[in-house]
Design an enzyme around this catalytic site. Structure first.
Site, mmCIF file in Angstrom:
data_model
loop_
_atom_site.group_PDB
_atom_site.id
_atom_site.type_symbol
_atom_site.label_atom_id
_atom_site.label_comp_id
_atom_site.label_asym_id
_atom_site.label_seq_id
_atom_site.Cartn_x
_atom_site.Cartn_y
_atom_site.Cartn_z
ATOM 1 N N ASP A 108 0.876 -1.168 0.000
ATOM 2 C CA ASP A 108 0.000 0.000 0.000
ATOM 3 C C ASP A 108 0.915 1.220 0.000
ATOM 4 O OD1 ASP A 108 -2.058 1.807 0.033
ATOM 5 O OD2 ASP A 108 -3.217 0.755 1.558
HETATM 6 C C1 BGC Z 1 -5.063 3.298 -0.099
HETATM 7 C C2 BGC Z 1 -5.100 2.333 -1.266
HETATM 8 C C3 BGC Z 1 -4.885 3.081 -2.552
HETATM 9 C C4 BGC Z 1 -3.553 3.792 -2.477
HETATM 10 C C5 BGC Z 1 -3.211 4.558 -3.718
HETATM 11 C C6 BGC Z 1 -3.811 4.142 -0.132
HETATM 12 O O1 BGC Z 1 -3.881 5.153 0.814
HETATM 13 O O2 BGC Z 1 -5.154 2.589 1.106
HETATM 14 O O3 BGC Z 1 -6.328 1.648 -1.284
HETATM 15 O O4 BGC Z 1 -4.946 2.206 -3.629
HETATM 16 O O5 BGC Z 1 -3.583 4.705 -1.390
HETATM 17 O O6 BGC Z 1 -4.023 5.664 -3.864
#
Ligand code: BGC
Length: 717
Positions: free
Chosen positions: A256
């Site tokens: 993530d």
């Molecule tokens: C989120 C993800 C997301 C990523 C990119 C993160 O903060 O938890 O679900 O895909 O950011 O935007």
């Protein structure tokens, strides 16, 4: 032609012909590429090169790996940095959010949904769509429940598999997230989740396992939280042991965004690509300073990390690149904002919106008889697509409920709109807005209140006063902005009131539910959500969605509250509620929910009959008949639950193991057959640490919801 040349040409032709017929040997092509790469080039591929890309090797024809959120539309462009660009060419199809898709209980619609995403992602030159989000809905308060799907692992698995197959059929990778145990947003960057192996295996992992083994998902996103003391993005047990070894996952594990904390743990414990660490380096990120950047080069050069570890990660990335035709491949361009995509958004909304209550058949409304409607509530007149955090979509258009109602009702019906409440920080009931709403309700034949949760009142600052949004949880299950007072006053003024609730899940309705004739759960229903809602209200569409989660009466009834911990002490959260998530708890512990898991009404009536059960070895089959006894066509979702009468380890009263959605014309009947296999009957024995098929008698319960069981029988396995 020179005679001597003929045999040579023939031979060459034969060789080329045979080569063309042989399948392309990806594995040796990958080895070949890796053998030509410098260590620097390999390392470039395992960390970000901008906010949503990881590194390319142009010299060898290896492109950047480009991703985009996800999960219900292709996110607006960030360029290479973090600020959204003002490029309106990125406004695309805004699909209903994950929870609405799950409420359709229609995996084939999941495939269609995924195809739209895959096709639009391709059109926007994205290789990976960051979805589906499939974390189990454990508490009603989780701010991301609207992106997720269900409290039930079987339903999650079926819907996720459809979605992923749809995306990947377009030559784009899906990225199932967030692996694993990311069931709350509060403290998501610090919390350590602790649960039994049984809860992990029976509840929290099956969706991910199905994504890998049934859908062949290409990438998976490791979550922010810790699991049993180790960060999920650097978690040896989850990533190496379970995902890569046990499940034989061949694809790429992506962190993530900003989840990595250590070079060697990330390298050793199964992470393949590090993303988002630049969020700490703004405004001038240096990508070589990522944990999986220059440090890796020194560690390999000094012999502290073996190069094969890096090769394995590069191999995985190349494997996905070949699989999706990113190298040496050709692909079509994808499609954007087509009528067909918009129709998919509409269809999902039509099948996902749930009719919860319909006393005295107040719905559907007859557009010919009704002269005036009071439409009340800010959510009736508000666009939702850009809310919620990373899942935001710049919608090509978005039909609000007010617009949908006006266009289906036609010019002959007068719509009296009243705002009803304000979306603002700490808003309490606004008496003058309530008075205005009451007046509109009194002066109209019926009143439709559209309220519930919101993503927040400021899309650019999503954490501020947000409810269904990333990085925040709801403070409680109470209706915000004084809506209880509003609904009570409107219902009193006009008993023909329909309450429509937006949101990612349950809200406390106890103050007004008994007096209110009709309630509709609208979720966030996408760009055509207003059309779908209006069609349901006026009976152009017969509702067929069912709740993918239980709606408790009060937050205090929820098992994470009663048995478990939520949100934990800031460091740890213990899931003492164990396998008793959702209806597994409400049913076993005899707690009556407001609306049960699997509940959803139709304008048709269905009759169930003639259950027949058969078994052979570890397989079984339930066959039964459903008849539409009403005068209108409709769709019913038949749900199959099992219960083991006696078992060594305690089991829930009901576990969903099959379902089928069936369309029936008036008077029509169909025979449904639901197959069951060993997976349907076994449980995870965490004393032995293995799945166990314990012989015994099983009740097979067929219902219209988890609490409306129509047929039951017994089977010995
Ligand atoms: C989120 C993800 C997301 C990523 C990119 C993160 O903060 O938890 O679900 O895909 O950011 O935007």
């Amino acid at each position: 032609m020179n005679k001597k040349a003929l045999p040579i040409l023939c031979c060459l032709f034969f060789t080329l012909h045979t080569m063309a017929q042989q399948p392309f040997d990806t594995s040796s092509a990958i080895s070949n590429l890796i053998s030509q790469m410098t260590l620097q080039e390999k390392v470039n591929m395992i960390h970000a090169s901008s906010s949503f890309t990881s590194g390319a090797v142009p010299r060898l024809g290896i492109p950047e790996f480009t991703s985009s959120d996800g999960p219900h539309g292709v996110r607006p462009e960030h360029g290479r940095g973090w600020d959204l660009t003002n490029n309106t060419a990125d406004s695309g199809t805004y699909l209903p959010t994950g929870v609405c898709l799950a409420a359709t209980w229609n995996p084939q619609l999941g495939v269609e949904y995924g195809k739209v995403l895959g096709s639009e992602a391709k059109y926007r030159h994205k290789n990976v769509i960051l979805g589906p989000g499939i974390n189990i809905i454990r508490t009603p308060l989780n701010g991301r429940n609207f992106e997720y799907q269900s409290e039930d692992p079987f339903l999650v698995s079926k819907m996720a598999v459809g979605y992923i197959k749809g995306v990947q059929s377009q030559g784009v990778s899906a990225c199932v997230k967030h692996f694993a145990a990311n069931n709350q947003e509060i403290n998501r960057h610090t919390i350590n989740v602790l649960m039994s192996e049984r809860a992990l295996r029976e509840i929290y992992l099956p969706g991910f396992k199905a994504a890998v083994q049934e859908a062949g998902v290409n990438t998976i996103m490791a979550s922010y939280n810790k699991f049993r003391g180790e960060w999920a993005s650097q978690n040896n047990y989850l990533l190496n042991q379970v995902l890569k070894k046990e499940w034989n996952f061949k694809g790429v594990v992506i962190s993530d965004w900003d989840a990595v904390t250590s070079t060697s743990e990330a390298l050793w414990n199964g992470l393949d690509i590090e993303m988002g660490t630049d969020l700490h380096m703004l405004p001038n990120p240096d990508y070589s300073k990522f944990y999986l950047g220059d440090t890796v080069i020194s560690l390999v050069k000094s012999g502290k990390i073996p190069e094969y570890l890096i090769n394995d990660k590069v191999r995985r990335i190349l494997y996905v690149m070949f699989k999706t035709n990113m190298i040496n491949g050709t692909t079509d361009k994808g499609e954007y904002n087509t009528k067909e995509h918009q129709l998919t958004a509409l269809k999902v909304a039509e099948e996902g919106i749930v009719l919860l209550k319909n006393q005295h058949n107040i719905l559907p409304l007859n557009a010919k008889k009704i002269k005036s409607i009071a439409v009340i509530g800010l959510n009736a007149n508000r666009k939702q697509s850009m809310g919620g955090g990373s899942s935001q979509v710049r919608a090509f258009y978005e039909i609000t409920p007010l617009e949908g109602l006006q266009s289906i009702a036609g010019n002959k019906v007068k719509i009296n709109y009243a705002q009803g409440y304000e979306i603002k920080r700490n808003a309490i009931a606004n008496q003058s807005l309530i008075e205005e709403a009451v007046k509109a309700a009194k002066n109209s034949d019926v009143a439709i209140i559209v309220g519930g949760w919101t993503h927040g009142y400021d899309y650019n600052n999503w954490k501020d006063n947000a409810y269904d949004a990333e990085d925040v949880d709801k403070p409680n299950m109470d209706m915000p902005f004084g809506q209880n007072e509003l609904i009570k006053a409107v219902v009193k003024a006009n008993p023909k009131t329909i309450v429509v609730l937006m949101g990612g899940g349950p809200i406390d309705m106890t103050q007004w539910i008994d007096e209110t004739a009709s309630v509709i759960q609208n979720w966030y229903a996408g760009m055509e959500g207003g059309t779908a809602l209006a069609k349901i209200i006026f009976g152009e569409v017969n509702p067929s969605g069912k709740l993918p989660m239980s709606f408790p009466k009060k937050l205090e009834d929820n098992p994470s509250y009663v048995l478990g911990e939520y949100p934990g002490d800031g460091n740890n959260v213990h899931y003492y509620d164990d396998i008793y998530v959702g209806y597994r708890y409400y049913d076993t512990y005899k707690v009556e929910p407001q609306f049960a898991f699997g509940h959803g009404l139709s304008y048709s009536n269905f009759e169930y009959s003639n259950l027949q059960l058969s078994s052979e070895g570890n397989n079984a089959k339930a066959t039964f008949t459903i008849k539409n006894t009403s005068k209108i066509a409709g769709a019913e979702i038949a749900e199959l639950y099992i219960h083991q009468e006696k078992s060594l380890l305690p089991r829930p009263l009901k576990e969903l193991k099959g379902f089928e959605k069936v369309n029936l014309q008036p008077g029509e009947q169909k025979t449904i057959s639901i197959p069951l296999n060993q997976n349907s009957f076994q449980y995870f024995n965490d004393v032995k640490n293995e799945w166990e098929m314990e012989p015994g008698v099983f009740d097979i319960l067929i219902g219209s919801s988890s609490r409306d069981i129509k047929l039951n029988g017994k089977i010995k396995m």
